[in-house]
Structure formats: structure tokens, C-alpha cells
Design an enzyme around this catalytic site. Structure first.
Site, PDB file in Angstrom:
ATOM      1  N   PHE A  42       0.841  -1.202   0.000  1.00  0.00           N
ATOM      2  CA  PHE A  42       0.000   0.000   0.000  1.00  0.00           C
ATOM      3  C   PHE A  42       0.883   1.262   0.000  1.00  0.00           C
ATOM      4  O   PHE A  42       1.912   1.293   0.676  1.00  0.00           O
ATOM      5  CB  PHE A  42      -0.883  -0.043   1.250  1.00  0.00           C
ATOM      6  CG  PHE A  42      -1.981   0.969   1.269  1.00  0.00           C
ATOM      7  CD1 PHE A  42      -3.191   0.709   0.622  1.00  0.00           C
ATOM      8  CD2 PHE A  42      -1.821   2.178   1.925  1.00  0.00           C
ATOM      9  CE1 PHE A  42      -4.215   1.646   0.649  1.00  0.00           C
ATOM     10  CE2 PHE A  42      -2.848   3.117   1.958  1.00  0.00           C
ATOM     11  CZ  PHE A  42      -4.046   2.855   1.312  1.00  0.00           C
ATOM     12  N   ASP A 119       1.413  -5.681   7.927  1.00  0.00           N
ATOM     13  CA  ASP A 119       0.232  -4.839   7.866  1.00  0.00           C
ATOM     14  C   ASP A 119      -0.980  -5.752   7.657  1.00  0.00           C
ATOM     15  O   ASP A 119      -1.027  -6.506   6.679  1.00  0.00           O
ATOM     16  CB  ASP A 119       0.378  -3.847   6.701  1.00  0.00           C
ATOM     17  CG  ASP A 119      -0.738  -2.830   6.690  1.00  0.00           C
ATOM     18  OD1 ASP A 119      -1.901  -3.230   6.916  1.00  0.00           O
ATOM     19  OD2 ASP A 119      -0.465  -1.650   6.441  1.00  0.00           O
ATOM     20  N   TYR A 144     -11.254   0.154   9.735  1.00  0.00           N
ATOM     21  CA  TYR A 144     -12.341   0.621   8.861  1.00  0.00           C
ATOM     22  C   TYR A 144     -12.470  -0.154   7.560  1.00  0.00           C
ATOM     23  O   TYR A 144     -13.157   0.282   6.662  1.00  0.00           O
ATOM     24  CB  TYR A 144     -12.234   2.126   8.609  1.00  0.00           C
ATOM     25  CG  TYR A 144     -10.958   2.601   7.952  1.00  0.00           C
ATOM     26  CD1 TYR A 144     -10.775   2.481   6.585  1.00  0.00           C
ATOM     27  CD2 TYR A 144      -9.954   3.203   8.705  1.00  0.00           C
ATOM     28  CE1 TYR A 144      -9.624   2.934   5.985  1.00  0.00           C
ATOM     29  CE2 TYR A 144      -8.808   3.663   8.114  1.00  0.00           C
ATOM     30  CZ  TYR A 144      -8.645   3.530   6.747  1.00  0.00           C
ATOM     31  OH  TYR A 144      -7.505   3.980   6.171  1.00  0.00           O
ATOM     32  N   LYS A 145     -11.795  -1.317   7.457  1.00  0.00           N
ATOM     33  CA  LYS A 145     -12.084  -2.182   6.311  1.00  0.00           C
ATOM     34  C   LYS A 145     -13.016  -3.285   6.803  1.00  0.00           C
ATOM     35  O   LYS A 145     -14.180  -3.028   7.018  1.00  0.00           O
ATOM     36  CB  LYS A 145     -10.799  -2.670   5.675  1.00  0.00           C
ATOM     37  CG  LYS A 145     -10.230  -1.556   4.788  1.00  0.00           C
ATOM     38  CD  LYS A 145      -8.777  -1.510   4.680  1.00  0.00           C
ATOM     39  CE  LYS A 145      -8.358  -0.156   4.107  1.00  0.00           C
ATOM     40  NZ  LYS A 145      -6.976   0.157   4.426  1.00  0.00           N
ATOM     41  N   ARG A 294     -11.812  -2.600  -7.965  1.00  0.00           N
ATOM     42  CA  ARG A 294     -11.770  -3.498  -6.813  1.00  0.00           C
ATOM     43  C   ARG A 294     -13.157  -3.595  -6.190  1.00  0.00           C
ATOM     44  O   ARG A 294     -13.786  -2.586  -5.894  1.00  0.00           O
ATOM     45  CB  ARG A 294     -10.767  -2.948  -5.802  1.00  0.00           C
ATOM     46  CG  ARG A 294     -10.559  -3.834  -4.598  1.00  0.00           C
ATOM     47  CD  ARG A 294      -9.535  -3.247  -3.665  1.00  0.00           C
ATOM     48  NE  ARG A 294     -10.043  -2.052  -3.009  1.00  0.00           N
ATOM     49  CZ  ARG A 294      -9.390  -1.379  -2.066  1.00  0.00           C
ATOM     50  NH1 ARG A 294      -8.190  -1.771  -1.694  1.00  0.00           N
ATOM     51  NH2 ARG A 294      -9.910  -0.308  -1.503  1.00  0.00           N
TER      52      ARG A 294
END
Ligand code: PLP
Length: 334
Positions: A42, A119, A144-145, A294
Site C-alpha cells: 500500500f 500490515d 475501517y475495512k 476493486r
């Protein structure tokens, strides 16, 4: 997370936590000063690691990895030179969803004298994580995913118990201080994981995490994982059947066991398609550079019929050419 007590705190953002963890690791590992990651990691991870490596007079080194299947154990092993201080990678790739061999890569890194920082942003809540069992040193992730607490909710970090006394995080704040409200003259941190705290957390975000975790605990990671594999499995078969004839190509591992809970497809017009999908077909996907759309069906609340409807609207949009009717306009968030 597969972590025993006293090894995880919630604080700050993932970006800040990566900075704290990587800096502490580099200080411990001197004179080694190289951090290893991969190109598909990321962006914020790569940028933070680049900055931390530079501040220790070292460099960030990239392993060659397949963009769809992610870094293989052998790719990382080939990069483990004697100057490598830290290997920092994502458990589940943010774009393709590929799952990395955390246990194997961690063992190789340790054999070579390097520490590991994983991560888990895209795995926590979607894929079983076993930080203790995999012998991970350090980890960070957001809520928050697949933890569903909403953007801006606080992140978390993990430090293996046996390492805590040896490591010093760089942001010395009063929340890590012994007897915080004595307001003493100098920094004297608590011995345990609490020293990784810095300042006052956002209370509203923490409340959201609390409620979100209740729901996840009730559902159970194993059940969420099972449903996640079926959701992306359904999406993958609809991609083959409906979208491949329209020029789409799967950009995630084909084997459901090798990917997390999202699925990516490539298309030359992905940018406009993704925007039209949101504005005209009311399906919110993400566009990721250079040509990726995605789809992230969160197993806690996405239904199979939602996956079916989303892909059917995508097929309809592209086969009718509807996405080409949008006027060109820049978008900052994609
Ligand atoms: C979402 C995500 C982040 C986000 O970091 P913030 O500090 O919350 O903006 C970082 N790393 C990875 C791998 C992510 O998926």
C-alpha cells in the site's frame, strides 16, 4: 488477531503506527539499515518505510513479486542480505487480495537476523490472523475495512510481548507515561504495550470500533472467512461468465484460499467504468491505478444477491457503453 493479552493497543492511524513500529525496529537493529518491502504494498506503507529508512541513513529495497499473486516466500528470501533490518509487508495485498505466507516469510527473516512488520489492514476481520503462532514481531492495521468501524476510526498495533522492553517508540507522549496525571518532569514510560500510546484518542471512533467488534465476535472469524470465500467465488464466476467477453480480466488469485475478501478486475477503461458504476448504477467499487476495479464484499453485511446485482449492473453498464457518456472530470478520491 491471534494475540494473547497485553500485546495490542488501539491508537492513531495505520500510517502513524507504521512509523512508530518501523522506527523502533530500526533503532534496535542498527547498524543494519535496510527495509525490505514489495512494489504492490500500500502506498502509505511504502512512503512511511522510505522515510524511516532514510532517517536511519539506510534505504528501502523492493523485492520482485508477481503483481497478482503477491510476494512469494522465495521472492523475499532472495532479498535477505545481511544489511536488512526489517521486512515490512502486507498480509493481504490491497489491490489483488493475495495472501502472503506470513509464517514462512517471518521464519526466513528471523533466520537472516531481520525483524518483521506485517500490515493486517486487509486481513483483520476477513481472514484468520495468528500473530502469536506465526511468531510475528510487529503488526499494524486499521479498523475501517473488514472491522467495519468507519473511516477515521482508530488503528491498532501489535508488539510481541518478548520485544516490548527492548523497543522504544519515537513519539513520546503522555498517554505512554507511568502515572500520567502526575504530570512529571520527564518521560518515564510504562513497561508494557501501553508505552505505544501517544496522545488522546478520538472517542467517537473508539465507540464505533466497540460496536463493530461486538458484531464480528458474534459472527466469528471462521464463519466470516467461509462466507468471504463464497462471496468472492461467486463474483469470480460471474466475471468469467459475464465480464470476460467485455474485455475484463481477473486480477486476483483464482484459488479462493489464496485471496482475502476482495476481488479485482482489470479493464482498459477501468477509471471511467468505476465512476459510472457509482454515479449511474449505484454500485460503489474502487478504482486503483492503473486499470483496476476493486470489489470489496464485506462478509458481515454483503449478501450474495448484492454481488449478483453489482456484477449484473456492471455488465449492463459496459455492454451498453453507458460509462462513455460521462464527461471527463478529475476525481481526487477514486
Ligand atoms: C487502508 C490501509 C492503510 C490506511 O492507512 P491510514 O493511515 O488509515 O490512512 C494503510 N495501509 C494499508 C495496507 C491499508 O490497506
Amino acid at each position: 488477531l491471534g494475540a494473547a493479552d497485553e500485546q495490542v493497543v488501539m491508537a492513531d492511524s495505520t500510517t502513524v503506527n507504521l512509523y512508530k513500529l518501523a522506527s523502533a525496529a530500526m533503532a534496535r537493529q542498527a547498524p543494519r539499515n535496510v527495509i525490505v518491502t514489495d512494489h504492490s504494498n500500500f502506498p502509505t506503507d511504502r512512503y512511511v518505510l522510505e522515510g524511516v529508512a532514510a532517517s536511519f541513513g539506510g534505504e528501502l529495497r523492493f523485492v520482485d513479486a508477481d503483481r497478482t499473486n503477491g510476494p512469494a516466500r522465495s521472492d523475499v528470501a532472495a532479498a535477505l542480505e545481511p544489511d536488512v533490518a526489517l521486512v515490512a509487508l502486507s498480509h493481504v495485498g490491497y489491490r489483488s487480495g493475495a495472501i502472503a505466507d506470513v509464517e514462512g516469510i517471518t521464519a526466513d527473516a528471523h533466520d537472516a537476523g531481520a525483524m518483521v512488520l506485517w500490515d493486517v489492514c486487509h486481513s483483520a476481520g476477513a481472514v484468520p490472523v495468528e500473530l502469536d503462532r506465526w511468531n510475528v514481531d510487529l503488526a499494524a492495521g486499521c479498523t475501517y475495512k473488514y472491522l467495519n468501524a468507519g473511516p477515521g476510526a482508530p488503528a491498532f498495533l501489535y508488539v510481541r510481548g518478548g520485544l516490548q522492553a527492548e523497543l522504544r517508540q519515537p513519539i513520546w507522549g503522555w498517554f505512554g507515561q507511568q502515572a500520567q496525571f502526575e504530570m512529571g518532569p520527564s518521560y518515564d514510560p510504562v513497561p508494557g504495550i501501553g508505552r505505544w500510546l501517544s496522545g488522546t484518542p478520538g472517542i467517537l471512533g473508539l465507540v464505533a470500533v466497540d460496536s463493530a467488534l461486538d458484531v464480528l465476535a458474534e459472527a466469528g472469524t471462521q464463519r466470516l472467512r467461509a462466507k468471504g470465500m463464497e462471496l468472492t467465488g461467486l463474483a469470480a464466476s460471474l466475471v468469467d461468465e459475464w465480464l470476460a467477453p467485455l474485455g475484463f480480466e481477473l486480477d486476483s488469485p483464482r484459488d479462493a484460499g489464496a485471496r482475502g475478501s476482495h476481488l479485482s478486475v482489470r479493464h482498459p477503461e477501468a477509471r471511467t467504468i468505476s465512476r459510472a458504476l457509482r454515479e449511474r448504477a449505484r454500485v460503489v467499487a474502487d478504482f486503483r491505478e492503473p486499470d483496476v476495479i476493486r470489489l470489496g464484499p464485506a462478509p458481515a453485511y454483503t449478501r450474495f444477491v448484492d454481488v449478483w446485482d453489482a456484477l449484473s449492473r456492471l455488465r449492463e453498464l459496459v455492454s451498453s457503453g453507458g460509462h462513455r457518456e460521462l464527461e471527463a472530470r478529475d476525481q481526487r478520491v477514486t
